[in-house]
Write a protein that holds these residues in place. Sequence first.
Motif, PDB file in Angstrom:
ATOM      1  N   ALA A 187      26.264  28.190   5.945  1.00  0.00           N
ATOM      2  CA  ALA A 187      25.997  28.353   4.518  1.00  0.00           C
ATOM      3  C   ALA A 187      24.532  28.684   4.271  1.00  0.00           C
ATOM      4  O   ALA A 187      24.189  29.492   3.415  1.00  0.00           O
ATOM      5  CB  ALA A 187      26.396  27.087   3.769  1.00  0.00           C
ATOM      6  N   ARG A 188      23.648  28.025   5.034  1.00  0.00           N
ATOM      7  CA  ARG A 188      22.222  28.319   4.876  1.00  0.00           C
ATOM      8  C   ARG A 188      21.935  29.765   5.253  1.00  0.00           C
ATOM      9  O   ARG A 188      21.144  30.454   4.605  1.00  0.00           O
ATOM     10  CB  ARG A 188      21.391  27.390   5.753  1.00  0.00           C
ATOM     11  CG  ARG A 188      21.122  26.040   5.121  1.00  0.00           C
ATOM     12  CD  ARG A 188      20.066  25.295   5.906  1.00  0.00           C
ATOM     13  NE  ARG A 188      19.829  24.004   5.310  1.00  0.00           N
ATOM     14  CZ  ARG A 188      19.042  23.800   4.254  1.00  0.00           C
ATOM     15  NH1 ARG A 188      18.461  24.833   3.685  1.00  0.00           N
ATOM     16  NH2 ARG A 188      18.874  22.604   3.759  1.00  0.00           N
ATOM     17  N   ALA A 189      22.575  30.231   6.333  1.00  0.00           N
ATOM     18  CA  ALA A 189      22.369  31.617   6.735  1.00  0.00           C
ATOM     19  C   ALA A 189      22.853  32.588   5.665  1.00  0.00           C
ATOM     20  O   ALA A 189      22.340  33.704   5.543  1.00  0.00           O
ATOM     21  CB  ALA A 189      23.091  31.886   8.052  1.00  0.00           C
ATOM     22  N   GLN A 244      23.428  30.612  -4.729  1.00  0.00           N
ATOM     23  CA  GLN A 244      23.542  31.641  -3.701  1.00  0.00           C
ATOM     24  C   GLN A 244      23.230  32.985  -4.356  1.00  0.00           C
ATOM     25  O   GLN A 244      23.635  33.239  -5.495  1.00  0.00           O
ATOM     26  CB  GLN A 244      24.947  31.679  -3.098  1.00  0.00           C
ATOM     27  CG  GLN A 244      25.064  32.622  -1.893  1.00  0.00           C
ATOM     28  CD  GLN A 244      26.454  32.590  -1.283  1.00  0.00           C
ATOM     29  OE1 GLN A 244      27.420  32.205  -1.932  1.00  0.00           O
ATOM     30  NE2 GLN A 244      26.566  33.005  -0.040  1.00  0.00           N
ATOM     31  N   PRO A 245      22.491  33.878  -3.682  1.00  0.00           N
ATOM     32  CA  PRO A 245      22.198  35.190  -4.275  1.00  0.00           C
ATOM     33  C   PRO A 245      23.484  35.952  -4.602  1.00  0.00           C
ATOM     34  O   PRO A 245      24.446  35.942  -3.842  1.00  0.00           O
ATOM     35  CB  PRO A 245      21.391  35.913  -3.190  1.00  0.00           C
ATOM     36  CG  PRO A 245      20.795  34.811  -2.371  1.00  0.00           C
ATOM     37  CD  PRO A 245      21.796  33.698  -2.382  1.00  0.00           C
TER      38      PRO A 245
END
Length: 561
Positions: free
Chosen positions: A204-206, A280-281
């Motif tokens: 998720a961070r990626a 999130q973008p």
Amino acid sequence: MHHRSLRQQLTLLVSVLCLALMCILAAGAAYIAQSRIRQIVMHYAAQEAALTASILDRGMFERHREARNLAAMVPLKTVWSGSKAGIRQVLEQLQASYPDYAWIGYVTPDGIVQAATQGMLEGQSVRARPWFQDGLKGPAVGDVHEAQLLAKLLGPSPSGEPFRFVDVAAPVHDSAGQVAGVIGVHLSWTWADEAREAILGEQARAAGKSIWILAGDGTMLLGPGVGSRPFGDDIVAAMRQAKAGAFEDETGSEAMLTGFAVAEGYRDYSGLNWIVVSRQPDSIAFAAAKGIVWTILGLGCGIALAGLIFTLLIARRVTRPLRAIIEAANRIGRDPTISQVPRVSGSLEIVQLSSALRSLLRRAGAAEQQVIATSSQHEKDVTVLRHLAETDALSGLLNRRGFSLLADDAFALYKRYERPLAVLILDIDFFKAINDTYGHAAGDAVIRSVGEILTRTLRSSDKVARFGGEEFVVLVHEVDAGGIITVAQNLRRAVETLAIEHQEHSISVTVSIGGAMAHRGDADIQEVLERADAALYKAKAAGRNRVVVDGLQIQLATAVA
């Protein structure tokens, strides 16, 4: 479109129609797919925030319950009134069971820490602390705050940032039900960070995801810029009112999909109204939706292209019989072997068109023959009428109208190219006496005979006309002053030697001739005729049977046979 063939028009129009329909269909499908996927993504973002809020609420509920149970345990009532070491031992056992408890202490009603884990703050007053004041009244939970009294004792945190805690407190009652003290627990805020990391994960961070925890007033508790307010008051109020949901945050340099959920507590834990935000973008969150949109659009374009190819083939097949008709029609009139369009097969309209054209050509052929016959007769009639209009009926010579047409053209050529031009006017001498002596039939025979002899004597390029009565006019081309005299004398002699037989009579006649050369100063042929007419008058006055040419002084009036 007027310059394109039917096949091109059919191909173009059907292609545009296919393309338009496929674009509409693809755009509609893409819009629906994107809307559904956006709803799903936004719903998932809201669920992710709600899951985090639920984990936080349950964790706080557990800590709240543990503090309350610890304070209410009957076997421990003797411990709270016992030695400091005994209380500290119980508290340290509790801390060992849950390492995120940074500090646990037992405080007497006067606010003095009687015992605490690792002896920290023992003997110090926490009377002014909100958690102690609330804990005297009942089980209480305090919001996140930085360590104050414990800051120096705990040392720096692993991240280098100040320690922050969530306070949990519960009153301890004696056997009489009176408050004997307060159990205070400082829960390290790192447990919330660990919970957040467990939910996010490396994947998720990626993907650019992040989870923030805000206080009820919108202040950042966990996330970038702790203590800042990333959202305006109106957005915070809207999130608190909606409780959960998602929106697109466009206040930054990049639009962000933002899911949120308000932590409202769990069971008897009322919660601190934390606002959990999942971000999130947009470019990443909706990448799948955009991919589906482009896939649908590409598929639509492919189908439209296939439709274009099939349309081209169909149009070629449809227009092939039309092309055969056109080619045959173009050769009619050029190729003598082609007189009819072929019979073709195809659609009903094309078959009917072929039949109609064949019938039209048959009718046109019959009409053409009729037109040719009518046109030929018309030309004959026009020729006859023109001859009648321009010819003298008695002599067969040109009349005044016919002569004027030729004379006007000749004078125009003279004016343009200066080619010599002359006019002679002849008048039969004593013609009235012939009519009176022999009758009008003899006069008509004289006129016909004079006309014939004049025609035979003149060149083919010269024209003679009868102006009426016994007067004749001759148009002479390409002669000079001497030549016109010669022509005039030849005509005069030819008439003079003519013997005209009428019944039992032989009639002889003479003519008087006046002539004139065209000059540059003449406006038209009429001026030349007027001067020739004046010269004729002089010839008559000089005794008749003479030639007088205007402007010539050499024996003009003495030229007698």
